[in-house]
Write a protein that holds these residues in place. Structure first.
Motif, PDB file in Angstrom:
ATOM      1  N   SER A 197       0.823  -1.214   0.000  1.00 24.29           N
ATOM      2  CA  SER A 197       0.000   0.000   0.000  1.00 24.29           C
ATOM      3  C   SER A 197       0.856   1.263   0.000  1.00 24.29           C
ATOM      4  O   SER A 197       0.331   2.376  -0.043  1.00 24.29           O
ATOM      5  CB  SER A 197      -0.925   0.017   1.220  1.00 24.29           C
ATOM      6  N   ASN A 198       2.183   1.052   0.040  1.00 20.66           N
ATOM      7  CA  ASN A 198       3.113   2.178   0.020  1.00 20.66           C
ATOM      8  C   ASN A 198       3.568   2.412  -1.425  1.00 20.66           C
ATOM      9  O   ASN A 198       4.219   1.555  -2.022  1.00 20.66           O
ATOM     10  CB  ASN A 198       4.313   1.878   0.923  1.00 20.66           C
ATOM     11  N   ALA A 199       3.201   3.556  -1.986  1.00 22.32           N
ATOM     12  CA  ALA A 199       3.497   3.835  -3.394  1.00 22.32           C
ATOM     13  C   ALA A 199       5.005   3.807  -3.683  1.00 22.32           C
ATOM     14  O   ALA A 199       5.432   3.365  -4.763  1.00 22.32           O
ATOM     15  CB  ALA A 199       2.913   5.194  -3.787  1.00 22.32           C
ATOM     16  N   ASP A 200       5.804   4.308  -2.740  1.00 26.75           N
ATOM     17  CA  ASP A 200       7.254   4.305  -2.948  1.00 26.75           C
ATOM     18  C   ASP A 200       7.797   2.883  -3.010  1.00 26.75           C
ATOM     19  O   ASP A 200       8.656   2.568  -3.840  1.00 26.75           O
ATOM     20  CB  ASP A 200       7.950   5.081  -1.821  1.00 26.75           C
ATOM     21  N   HIS A 201       7.313   2.007  -2.132  1.00 26.86           N
ATOM     22  CA  HIS A 201       7.758   0.623  -2.137  1.00 26.86           C
ATOM     23  C   HIS A 201       7.349  -0.077  -3.434  1.00 26.86           C
ATOM     24  O   HIS A 201       8.134  -0.816  -4.035  1.00 26.86           O
ATOM     25  CB  HIS A 201       7.167  -0.134  -0.943  1.00 26.86           C
ATOM     26  N   VAL A 202       6.120   0.158  -3.845  1.00 23.44           N
ATOM     27  CA  VAL A 202       5.603  -0.467  -5.063  1.00 23.44           C
ATOM     28  C   VAL A 202       6.430  -0.041  -6.274  1.00 23.44           C
ATOM     29  O   VAL A 202       6.799  -0.855  -7.123  1.00 23.44           O
ATOM     30  CB  VAL A 202       4.117  -0.115  -5.270  1.00 23.44           C
ATOM     31  N   ALA A 203       6.745   1.247  -6.356  1.00 23.25           N
ATOM     32  CA  ALA A 203       7.522   1.756  -7.489  1.00 23.25           C
ATOM     33  C   ALA A 203       8.966   1.261  -7.437  1.00 23.25           C
ATOM     34  O   ALA A 203       9.552   0.919  -8.470  1.00 23.25           O
ATOM     35  CB  ALA A 203       7.483   3.282  -7.493  1.00 23.25           C
ATOM     36  N   ARG A 204       9.544   1.210  -6.246  1.00 20.17           N
ATOM     37  CA  ARG A 204      10.954   0.811  -6.100  1.00 20.17           C
ATOM     38  C   ARG A 204      11.182  -0.624  -6.555  1.00 20.17           C
ATOM     39  O   ARG A 204      12.187  -0.934  -7.192  1.00 20.17           O
ATOM     40  CB  ARG A 204      11.390   0.973  -4.645  1.00 20.17           C
ATOM     41  N   TYR A 205      10.238  -1.503  -6.251  1.00 23.39           N
ATOM     42  CA  TYR A 205      10.424  -2.919  -6.550  1.00 23.39           C
ATOM     43  C   TYR A 205       9.548  -3.421  -7.702  1.00 23.39           C
ATOM     44  O   TYR A 205       9.508  -4.617  -7.956  1.00 23.39           O
ATOM     45  CB  TYR A 205      10.154  -3.762  -5.300  1.00 23.39           C
ATOM     46  N   GLY A 206       8.863  -2.520  -8.388  1.00 22.03           N
ATOM     47  CA  GLY A 206       8.041  -2.919  -9.530  1.00 22.03           C
ATOM     48  C   GLY A 206       6.911  -3.851  -9.150  1.00 22.03           C
ATOM     49  O   GLY A 206       6.662  -4.855  -9.816  1.00 22.03           O
ATOM     50  N   LEU A 207       6.184  -3.499  -8.082  1.00 27.27           N
ATOM     51  CA  LEU A 207       5.166  -4.388  -7.529  1.00 27.27           C
ATOM     52  C   LEU A 207       3.737  -3.996  -7.934  1.00 27.27           C
ATOM     53  O   LEU A 207       2.779  -4.415  -7.299  1.00 27.27           O
ATOM     54  CB  LEU A 207       5.273  -4.391  -5.993  1.00 27.27           C
ATOM     55  N   GLU A 208       3.607  -3.226  -9.003  1.00 22.46           N
ATOM     56  CA  GLU A 208       2.290  -2.747  -9.395  1.00 22.46           C
ATOM     57  C   GLU A 208       1.315  -3.906  -9.662  1.00 22.46           C
ATOM     58  O   GLU A 208       0.173  -3.898  -9.174  1.00 22.46           O
ATOM     59  CB  GLU A 208       2.398  -1.865 -10.648  1.00 22.46           C
ATOM     60  N   THR A 209       1.760  -4.895 -10.425  1.00 22.96           N
ATOM     61  CA  THR A 209       0.874  -6.014 -10.758  1.00 22.96           C
ATOM     62  C   THR A 209       0.488  -6.806  -9.519  1.00 22.96           C
ATOM     63  O   THR A 209      -0.684  -7.149  -9.316  1.00 22.96           O
ATOM     64  CB  THR A 209       1.557  -6.950 -11.773  1.00 22.96           C
ATOM     65  N   LEU A 210       1.466  -7.081  -8.671  1.00 22.96           N
ATOM     66  CA  LEU A 210       1.194  -7.840  -7.451  1.00 22.96           C
ATOM     67  C   LEU A 210       0.256  -7.068  -6.525  1.00 22.96           C
ATOM     68  O   LEU A 210      -0.646  -7.658  -5.906  1.00 22.96           O
ATOM     69  CB  LEU A 210       2.504  -8.159  -6.731  1.00 22.96           C
TER      70      LEU A 210
END
Length: 232
Positions: free
Chosen positions: A210-223
């Motif tokens: 749910s953290n946008a920075d974490h999602v962007a840093r690790y490419g977790l958008e799909t997950l």
């Protein structure tokens, strides 16, 4: 790669009367590529009276004469594991190496709150361009000298350690400065729950979908989308 002396006897210690192999053959002995010439074998008496060891360049696979061998000790390389390695090459293969060598600067960054420094290497021109108030050579000459032996944890400087391999399950996902490489992203994407368990056990921040920075840093958008749908 040091040459190996090959004793042409069987594993039981008996002399080979006649080689079953062709008169000249290549082999890999103890990890070293060699070629053995049996042309000196005295087939009447069944005794080996001479042998020829042929060495090869690790770079091209070409045969190398002893007088043309150049030892290459690789001390740093992204694929090195367990310390420096030694290669052998022809002198001609390395004739342009010194002309192609880059002027590099090796330095360490000690960020507040980080126990281990980041060790970096930059081209000299790019490093010098960081200085905007005065030329970098002048800044370097006037800078404070640092003695490794005089360093202590209290001084805010610690002895450099090997940088963790963030492209491994052991370190992937840990907070660190700099760009997150694709190999680390892939590990986090494929092993997020396992990595979060390790991070929690180590007392480190966990990766939050749910953290946008974490999602962007690790490419977790799909997950992140998949898990949001699964919980909705």
């Amino acid at each position: 790669m040091p040459s190996q002396l090959i004793n042409c006897r069987t594993g039981y210690g008996t002399t080979l009367d006649k080689p079953k192999q062709p008169l000249s053959f290549a082999a890999d002995v103890l990890g070293y590529p060699i070629a053995i010439d049996f042309s000196q074998l005295d087939t009447m008496k069944g005794k080996l009276v001479g042998q020829k060891i042929i060495r090869f360049s690790d770079l091209s696979g070409k045969t190398v004469d002893d007088e043309d061998i150049v030892r290459v000790i690789v001390t740093q390389h992204p694929d090195l594991e367990g310390g420096p390695v030694e290669l052998e090459a022809l002198a001609d293969e390395l004739s342009d190496v010194e002309d192609s060598a880059l002027d590099l600067v090796t330095f360490e960054l000690y960020f507040p709150g980080e126990e281990e420094p980041d060790q970096l290497i930059m081209e000299l021109d790019k490093f010098n361009a960081l200085a905007t108030d005065a030329p970098m050579p002048e800044i370097i000459k006037g800078a404070t000298k640092v003695s490794r032996s005089a360093m202590s944890p209290r001084s805010g400087l610690v002895a450099a350690k090997a940088r963790p391999d963030y492209a491994s399950l052991e370190h992937a996902g840990k907070p660190h400065k700099g760009k997150t490489q694709d190999a680390e992203k892939k590990l986090v994407q494929e092993h997020l729950d396992e990595i979060n368990e390790r991070l929690k056990a180590d007392g480190l921040r966990m990766i939050d979908l749910s953290n946008a920075d974490h999602v962007a840093r690790y490419g977790l958008e799909t997950l992140a989308m998949e898990r949001t749908k699964a919980t909705s």
